[in-house]
Design an enzyme around this catalytic site. Sequence first.
Site, short mmCIF file in Angstrom:
data_model
loop_
_atom_site.label_atom_id
_atom_site.label_comp_id
_atom_site.label_asym_id
_atom_site.label_seq_id
_atom_site.Cartn_x
_atom_site.Cartn_y
_atom_site.Cartn_z
N LYS A 199 38.87 45.32 -2.17
CA LYS A 199 37.82 45.49 -1.16
C LYS A 199 38.21 46.54 -0.11
O LYS A 199 37.40 47.37 0.27
CB LYS A 199 37.53 44.17 -0.45
CG LYS A 199 37.11 43.03 -1.34
CD LYS A 199 36.77 41.79 -0.53
CE LYS A 199 37.89 41.26 0.33
NZ LYS A 199 39.00 40.63 -0.43
N ARG A 216 33.20 35.02 4.71
CA ARG A 216 34.13 34.27 3.85
C ARG A 216 33.82 32.78 3.82
O ARG A 216 34.49 32.05 3.10
CB ARG A 216 35.55 34.45 4.40
CG ARG A 216 36.37 35.47 3.63
CD ARG A 216 37.55 35.83 4.49
NE ARG A 216 38.75 35.96 3.75
CZ ARG A 216 39.40 37.12 3.63
NH1 ARG A 216 38.92 38.23 4.14
NH2 ARG A 216 40.54 37.17 2.99
N ARG A 273 52.10 45.31 -3.19
CA ARG A 273 51.36 46.06 -2.18
C ARG A 273 52.24 46.46 -0.99
O ARG A 273 53.04 45.66 -0.49
CB ARG A 273 50.19 45.21 -1.70
CG ARG A 273 49.24 45.96 -0.82
CD ARG A 273 47.89 45.32 -0.82
NE ARG A 273 47.84 44.08 -0.07
CZ ARG A 273 46.69 43.45 0.18
NH1 ARG A 273 45.55 43.94 -0.26
NH2 ARG A 273 46.70 42.33 0.86
N ARG A 316 46.18 31.96 0.01
CA ARG A 316 44.98 32.80 0.24
C ARG A 316 44.02 32.68 -0.94
O ARG A 316 42.81 32.63 -0.75
CB ARG A 316 45.40 34.26 0.43
CG ARG A 316 46.00 34.52 1.80
CD ARG A 316 46.85 35.77 1.80
NE ARG A 316 46.12 36.97 1.51
CZ ARG A 316 46.69 38.09 1.05
NH1 ARG A 316 47.99 38.13 0.82
NH2 ARG A 316 45.97 39.15 0.83
N ARG A 353 52.92 43.35 4.03
CA ARG A 353 52.20 42.43 4.91
C ARG A 353 52.84 41.05 4.81
O ARG A 353 53.18 40.61 3.73
CB ARG A 353 50.73 42.36 4.50
CG ARG A 353 49.85 43.22 5.35
CD ARG A 353 48.48 43.36 4.80
NE ARG A 353 47.85 42.07 4.46
CZ ARG A 353 46.59 41.98 4.04
NH1 ARG A 353 45.85 43.05 3.92
NH2 ARG A 353 46.07 40.81 3.74
#
Length: 254
Positions: free
Chosen positions: A51, A126, A164, A208, A197
């Site tokens: 996203k 969300r 990531r 998550r 992160r």
Amino acid sequence: MDSHKSELANRSEATVTVPGTSDRPGGRQIPNPKSQIPLAVILFGSPGSGKGTQSKLLAKSLGIPQISTGDMLRAHIRQGNAVGTAVEEKLKAGNLVKDEVVNALVEKCLEKPDAARGCILDGYPRTRAQAEALCGMLQRRGIDELVIHLVVDYNVIIARLTGRRQCPVCGTLYNVISKPPKVPGVCDLEGAKLIIREDDREDVIRHRLEAYETQTRPLIDYFREKGKRLYEIDASHDPPEAVFQKIEGLIRKQ
Ligand code: ADP
């Protein structure tokens, strides 16, 4: 033809401007979308579905703002202000922050003049309460929604999130396997040291994904019930540029 479709059919051809376009000298103008009604593109999908990457590309191409609740929350945490302090633990643990907090952040963005022509929503809504709040905010401003669901295989998601890396200065995302920076660990654009992160740790990633399954995924039914335009795009294997072409094509057909 139902009322929604006939409403769409009645809309006239219009233009959307891209950076350096009609309102700026020497710019180009691209035809689309058919509607004169501004569009809020909701990029929907699980963590790691792309996203963030897609919304940045779309915002640039369409010349409308990207509204990313995750980016805004992280900015507040970096600033160490009251909002940041209130949400920090939630982000670290991979839990959703309170609806009122994100709703207020989004409303503030929608109040800005640049959002009147539409926006790209990344990571919002969300929950059902957020979706209801958003529908109200958009309706009051005469903005239509278009939901694009990026569907990605679970194993691909895990590989993406664990690999990531992000530039703390410009937010550019890298992946150690699929999109490494030229110099390992360093942002190509800013020269800054890339960071992992805090919520990209494996246990937090699992959390998550659970939050997505229980609280966010059911929104697909909500969008359907409400008759929102909803498209699914398989975003598991194509490179980001190819996914972007698909999404842009869809937006231009509206
Ligand atoms: P991802 O989609 O990969 O989880 P985001 O940057 O969108 O990444 O979100 C990171 C975290 O920020 C979430 O785990 C959650 O704690 C918080 N967050 C972001 N957007 C929302 C939202 N709309 N509602 C509640 N919490 C949010």
